[in-house]
Design a protein around this motif. Structure first.
Motif, PDB file in Angstrom:
ATOM      1  N   LYS A   1       0.832  -1.211   0.000  1.00  0.00           N
ATOM      2  CA  LYS A   1       0.000   0.000   0.000  1.00  0.00           C
ATOM      3  C   LYS A   1       0.865   1.259   0.000  1.00  0.00           C
ATOM      4  O   LYS A   1       0.568   2.236  -0.705  1.00  0.00           O
ATOM      5  CB  LYS A   1      -0.940  -0.005   1.207  1.00  0.00           C
ATOM      6  CG  LYS A   1      -2.040  -1.043   1.115  1.00  0.00           C
ATOM      7  CD  LYS A   1      -2.957  -0.970   2.332  1.00  0.00           C
ATOM      8  CE  LYS A   1      -4.086  -1.993   2.229  1.00  0.00           C
ATOM      9  NZ  LYS A   1      -4.998  -1.931   3.388  1.00  0.00           N
ATOM     10  N   LEU A   2       1.916   1.240   0.794  1.00  0.00           N
ATOM     11  CA  LEU A   2       2.821   2.392   0.831  1.00  0.00           C
ATOM     12  C   LEU A   2       3.464   2.628  -0.537  1.00  0.00           C
ATOM     13  O   LEU A   2       3.581   3.759  -1.009  1.00  0.00           O
ATOM     14  CB  LEU A   2       3.911   2.175   1.887  1.00  0.00           C
ATOM     15  CG  LEU A   2       3.502   2.322   3.353  1.00  0.00           C
ATOM     16  CD1 LEU A   2       4.619   1.829   4.271  1.00  0.00           C
ATOM     17  CD2 LEU A   2       3.164   3.773   3.678  1.00  0.00           C
ATOM     18  N   ARG A   3       3.878   1.538  -1.173  1.00  0.00           N
ATOM     19  CA  ARG A   3       4.524   1.643  -2.487  1.00  0.00           C
ATOM     20  C   ARG A   3       3.538   2.151  -3.538  1.00  0.00           C
ATOM     21  O   ARG A   3       3.910   2.946  -4.419  1.00  0.00           O
ATOM     22  CB  ARG A   3       5.083   0.284  -2.892  1.00  0.00           C
ATOM     23  CG  ARG A   3       5.792   0.263  -4.248  1.00  0.00           C
ATOM     24  CD  ARG A   3       6.963   1.215  -4.315  1.00  0.00           C
ATOM     25  NE  ARG A   3       7.857   0.885  -5.426  1.00  0.00           N
ATOM     26  CZ  ARG A   3       8.780   1.691  -5.903  1.00  0.00           C
ATOM     27  NH1 ARG A   3       8.944   2.899  -5.377  1.00  0.00           N
ATOM     28  NH2 ARG A   3       9.568   1.304  -6.904  1.00  0.00           N
ATOM     29  N   LEU A   4       2.294   1.722  -3.473  1.00  0.00           N
ATOM     30  CA  LEU A   4       1.279   2.207  -4.404  1.00  0.00           C
ATOM     31  C   LEU A   4       1.068   3.710  -4.251  1.00  0.00           C
ATOM     32  O   LEU A   4       0.934   4.436  -5.241  1.00  0.00           O
ATOM     33  CB  LEU A   4      -0.043   1.457  -4.191  1.00  0.00           C
ATOM     34  CG  LEU A   4      -0.094   0.021  -4.739  1.00  0.00           C
ATOM     35  CD1 LEU A   4      -1.272  -0.734  -4.160  1.00  0.00           C
ATOM     36  CD2 LEU A   4      -0.146   0.020  -6.262  1.00  0.00           C
ATOM     37  N   GLU A   5       1.064   4.180  -3.017  1.00  0.00           N
ATOM     38  CA  GLU A   5       0.944   5.628  -2.780  1.00  0.00           C
ATOM     39  C   GLU A   5       2.181   6.362  -3.273  1.00  0.00           C
ATOM     40  O   GLU A   5       2.096   7.493  -3.760  1.00  0.00           O
ATOM     41  CB  GLU A   5       0.725   5.898  -1.289  1.00  0.00           C
ATOM     42  CG  GLU A   5      -0.651   5.496  -0.797  1.00  0.00           C
ATOM     43  CD  GLU A   5      -0.849   5.768   0.686  1.00  0.00           C
ATOM     44  OE1 GLU A   5      -1.919   6.285   1.038  1.00  0.00           O
ATOM     45  OE2 GLU A   5       0.073   5.473   1.472  1.00  0.00           O
ATOM     46  N   ASN A   6       3.318   5.722  -3.146  1.00  0.00           N
ATOM     47  CA  ASN A   6       4.572   6.290  -3.638  1.00  0.00           C
ATOM     48  C   ASN A   6       4.536   6.431  -5.166  1.00  0.00           C
ATOM     49  O   ASN A   6       4.941   7.458  -5.727  1.00  0.00           O
ATOM     50  CB  ASN A   6       5.724   5.386  -3.200  1.00  0.00           C
ATOM     51  CG  ASN A   6       7.044   5.749  -3.845  1.00  0.00           C
ATOM     52  OD1 ASN A   6       7.681   4.912  -4.470  1.00  0.00           O
ATOM     53  ND2 ASN A   6       7.489   6.980  -3.695  1.00  0.00           N
ATOM     54  N   ILE A   7       4.007   5.417  -5.836  1.00  0.00           N
ATOM     55  CA  ILE A   7       3.962   5.407  -7.304  1.00  0.00           C
ATOM     56  C   ILE A   7       2.933   6.388  -7.847  1.00  0.00           C
ATOM     57  O   ILE A   7       3.228   7.195  -8.727  1.00  0.00           O
ATOM     58  CB  ILE A   7       3.670   3.978  -7.828  1.00  0.00           C
ATOM     59  CG1 ILE A   7       4.848   3.047  -7.522  1.00  0.00           C
ATOM     60  CG2 ILE A   7       3.387   3.997  -9.340  1.00  0.00           C
ATOM     61  CD1 ILE A   7       4.545   1.575  -7.757  1.00  0.00           C
ATOM     62  N   PHE A   8       1.715   6.326  -7.311  1.00  0.00           N
ATOM     63  CA  PHE A   8       0.623   7.113  -7.887  1.00  0.00           C
ATOM     64  C   PHE A   8       0.428   8.495  -7.262  1.00  0.00           C
ATOM     65  O   PHE A   8      -0.125   9.386  -7.902  1.00  0.00           O
ATOM     66  CB  PHE A   8      -0.695   6.336  -7.805  1.00  0.00           C
ATOM     67  CG  PHE A   8      -0.733   5.127  -8.688  1.00  0.00           C
ATOM     68  CD1 PHE A   8      -0.705   5.257 -10.060  1.00  0.00           C
ATOM     69  CD2 PHE A   8      -0.785   3.853  -8.146  1.00  0.00           C
ATOM     70  CE1 PHE A   8      -0.742   4.143 -10.888  1.00  0.00           C
ATOM     71  CE2 PHE A   8      -0.819   2.736  -8.964  1.00  0.00           C
ATOM     72  CZ  PHE A   8      -0.797   2.882 -10.336  1.00  0.00           C
ATOM     73  N   LYS A   9       0.839   8.658  -6.038  1.00  0.00           N
ATOM     74  CA  LYS A   9       0.639   9.948  -5.357  1.00  0.00           C
ATOM     75  C   LYS A   9       1.959  10.639  -5.003  1.00  0.00           C
ATOM     76  O   LYS A   9       1.960  11.657  -4.312  1.00  0.00           O
ATOM     77  CB  LYS A   9      -0.185   9.746  -4.078  1.00  0.00           C
ATOM     78  CG  LYS A   9      -1.568   9.159  -4.306  1.00  0.00           C
ATOM     79  CD  LYS A   9      -2.448  10.115  -5.101  1.00  0.00           C
ATOM     80  CE  LYS A   9      -3.849   9.534  -5.289  1.00  0.00           C
ATOM     81  NZ  LYS A   9      -4.710  10.421  -6.083  1.00  0.00           N
ATOM     82  N   ASN A  10       3.067  10.055  -5.454  1.00  0.00           N
ATOM     83  CA  ASN A  10       4.400  10.619  -5.199  1.00  0.00           C
ATOM     84  C   ASN A  10       4.689  10.782  -3.703  1.00  0.00           C
ATOM     85  O   ASN A  10       5.361  11.724  -3.284  1.00  0.00           O
ATOM     86  CB  ASN A  10       4.534  11.980  -5.907  1.00  0.00           C
ATOM     87  CG  ASN A  10       5.979  12.380  -6.108  1.00  0.00           C
ATOM     88  OD1 ASN A  10       6.862  11.534  -6.219  1.00  0.00           O
ATOM     89  ND2 ASN A  10       6.238  13.673  -6.128  1.00  0.00           N
ATOM     90  N   LYS A  11       4.170   9.865  -2.915  1.00  0.00           N
ATOM     91  CA  LYS A  11       4.392   9.912  -1.460  1.00  0.00           C
ATOM     92  C   LYS A  11       5.805   9.422  -1.129  1.00  0.00           C
ATOM     93  O   LYS A  11       6.232   8.384  -1.610  1.00  0.00           O
ATOM     94  CB  LYS A  11       3.358   9.033  -0.753  1.00  0.00           C
ATOM     95  CG  LYS A  11       3.504   9.032   0.768  1.00  0.00           C
ATOM     96  CD  LYS A  11       2.479   8.125   1.420  1.00  0.00           C
ATOM     97  CE  LYS A  11       2.680   8.065   2.923  1.00  0.00           C
ATOM     98  NZ  LYS A  11       1.696   7.192   3.586  1.00  0.00           N
ATOM     99  N   ASP A  12       6.508  10.179  -0.285  1.00  0.00           N
ATOM    100  CA  ASP A  12       7.860   9.801   0.127  1.00  0.00           C
ATOM    101  C   ASP A  12       7.776   8.680   1.174  1.00  0.00           C
ATOM    102  O   ASP A  12       7.148   8.853   2.219  1.00  0.00           O
ATOM    103  CB  ASP A  12       8.571  11.018   0.723  1.00  0.00           C
ATOM    104  CG  ASP A  12      10.058  10.763   0.961  1.00  0.00           C
ATOM    105  OD1 ASP A  12      10.466   9.590   0.917  1.00  0.00           O
ATOM    106  OD2 ASP A  12      10.797  11.726   1.227  1.00  0.00           O
ATOM    107  N   ILE A  13       8.396   7.540   0.884  1.00  0.00           N
ATOM    108  CA  ILE A  13       8.321   6.400   1.823  1.00  0.00           C
ATOM    109  C   ILE A  13       9.709   5.989   2.329  1.00  0.00           C
ATOM    110  O   ILE A  13       9.883   4.884   2.827  1.00  0.00           O
ATOM    111  CB  ILE A  13       7.601   5.187   1.186  1.00  0.00           C
ATOM    112  CG1 ILE A  13       8.353   4.699  -0.063  1.00  0.00           C
ATOM    113  CG2 ILE A  13       6.148   5.513   0.861  1.00  0.00           C
ATOM    114  CD1 ILE A  13       7.840   3.380  -0.605  1.00  0.00           C
ATOM    115  N   LYS A  14      10.682   6.890   2.207  1.00  0.00           N
ATOM    116  CA  LYS A  14      12.049   6.553   2.643  1.00  0.00           C
ATOM    117  C   LYS A  14      12.102   6.199   4.124  1.00  0.00           C
ATOM    118  O   LYS A  14      12.744   5.222   4.530  1.00  0.00           O
ATOM    119  CB  LYS A  14      12.984   7.727   2.355  1.00  0.00           C
ATOM    120  CG  LYS A  14      13.283   7.926   0.876  1.00  0.00           C
ATOM    121  CD  LYS A  14      14.147   9.154   0.656  1.00  0.00           C
ATOM    122  CE  LYS A  14      14.337   9.398  -0.836  1.00  0.00           C
ATOM    123  NZ  LYS A  14      15.043  10.687  -1.083  1.00  0.00           N
TER     124      LYS A  14
END
Length: 338
Positions: A18-31
């Motif tokens: 889920k975090l990665r999907l938000e990273n891909i589609f919403k440009n959310k930083d997940i570092k």
């Protein structure tokens, strides 16, 4: 990988998926999330992302969002590809031949002694290279049946919610006599093109044109047909059908829709929309949506793939895509007036 092991992987990495999907589609930083999660999973960030991305590809390949995923994901991983400023012409052709971007045309690049100079377009080349690789993975994943599980369904719902804004206008469009036309009132061919556009695909020029002129007519006059009762061609311009304010608003709506296609260029798209509806450019003549027989015959226009007739299409009087819409509008009006 058998079904059980895949389901177990989804269960294990669900939060990170889920975090990665938000990273891909919403440009959310997940570092920060990755740093924390690598302690739990005892794997480094790159290894975690590799596992999670494979899970996402396996799942999203079975959704209507696979094309839009390819577009977003290619942008993220393109820099993983190391490419020289000069590459062999055959290497270039392998990518350019599968791309619809005119900037990768062999006629537009410098070729010297069997090598192509891509320094000025390296970023675009890497994007197209990434897109092609991902598309191949998606096509392979589509051939493997997705197992049933609550966790997988949860991820599918999460993807749908994450991308529902792309489909927000499907709630209804304004028409002259009926407000809020449901999407299923439109014929399968138009729905197919619309879905292809929204999901990041790249319909043919004729399919895009057919969609634009159909959508314009469905908004302002569903009774428009290429020929009148005498069999003569109906010559109209957009201004004969709608006000300038309505036309400008329609063009802006079309631009928003077409932003999802992989080769989107706003200036070119705006020009072609205006040209197709006969507004301010070109011959200023409305280009009518083609009759159903032309969709079936196709002749290389890229229309036949969208012609998937249902029970309404098979009615004798439905010989044009707008006939399908009018049938549903009339059916609604009869029910409403009872």
């Amino acid at each position: 990988m058998d079904d059980l092991s895949f389901i177990d992987l989804v269960k294990l990495y669900k939060i990170l998926v889920k975090l990665r999907l938000e990273n891909i589609f919403k440009n959310k930083d997940i570092k920060d999330d990755l740093r924390e999660l690598k302690k739990i999973y005892e794997k480094d960030e790159e290894e975690l992302l590799n596992i999670v991305d494979k899970i996402i590809i396996a799942i999203i390949s079975h959704t209507r969002f696979s094309n839009i995923f390819i577009k977003y994901y290619a942008n993220i991983i393109k820099d993983n590809f190391k490419v020289n400023d000069k590459i062999s012409v055959w290497e270039f052709i392998k990518v350019a031949g599968k791309s619809k971007n005119n900037d990768l045309s062999l006629e537009r690049v410098e070729v010297d002694k069997g090598f192509v100079n891509i320094k000025e377009i390296k970023d675009l080349y890497k994007y197209e290279l990434a897109r092609i690789k991902i598309k191949e993975l998606i096509e392979k994943a589509k051939k493997v049946e997705l197992p049933e599980s609550e966790e997988i369904n949860e991820i599918l719902e999460f993807i749908n919610d994450l991308l529902k804004d792309i489909y927000k206008f499907l709630e209804g469009v304004k028409a002259e006599r009926v407000n809020n036309i449901p999407i299923d009132w439109h014929p399968p061919c138009i729905r197919g093109i619309l879905n292809d556009i929204l999901s990041g695909g790249s319909p043919s020029h004729y399919a895009r044109r057919s969609f634009v002129v159909y959508w314009f007519a469905s908004k302002f006059n569903p009774n428009l047909r290429p020929l009148n009762k005498e069999g003569n061609l109906v010559n109209l311009s957009a201004k004969d059908i709608a006000s300038e304010e309505e036309i400008e608003k329609f063009i802006d709506e079309m631009i928003e829709i077409f932003k999802n296609v992989e080769d989107f260029d706003e200036e070119k798209t705006r020009y072609y929309i205006m040209h197709n509806i006969g507004y301010k450019v070109g011959h200023q003549r409305f280009t009518h949506c083609e009759y159903c027989k032309n969709w079936k015959d196709d002749k290389g226009k890229g229309l036949a793939q969208y012609c998937n007739p249902d029970d309404i299409c098979r009615k004798k009087f439905v010989i044009h895509p707008l006939d399908y819409l009018c049938y549903n509008i009339n059916k609604h009006l009869k029910r409403r007036d009872k």
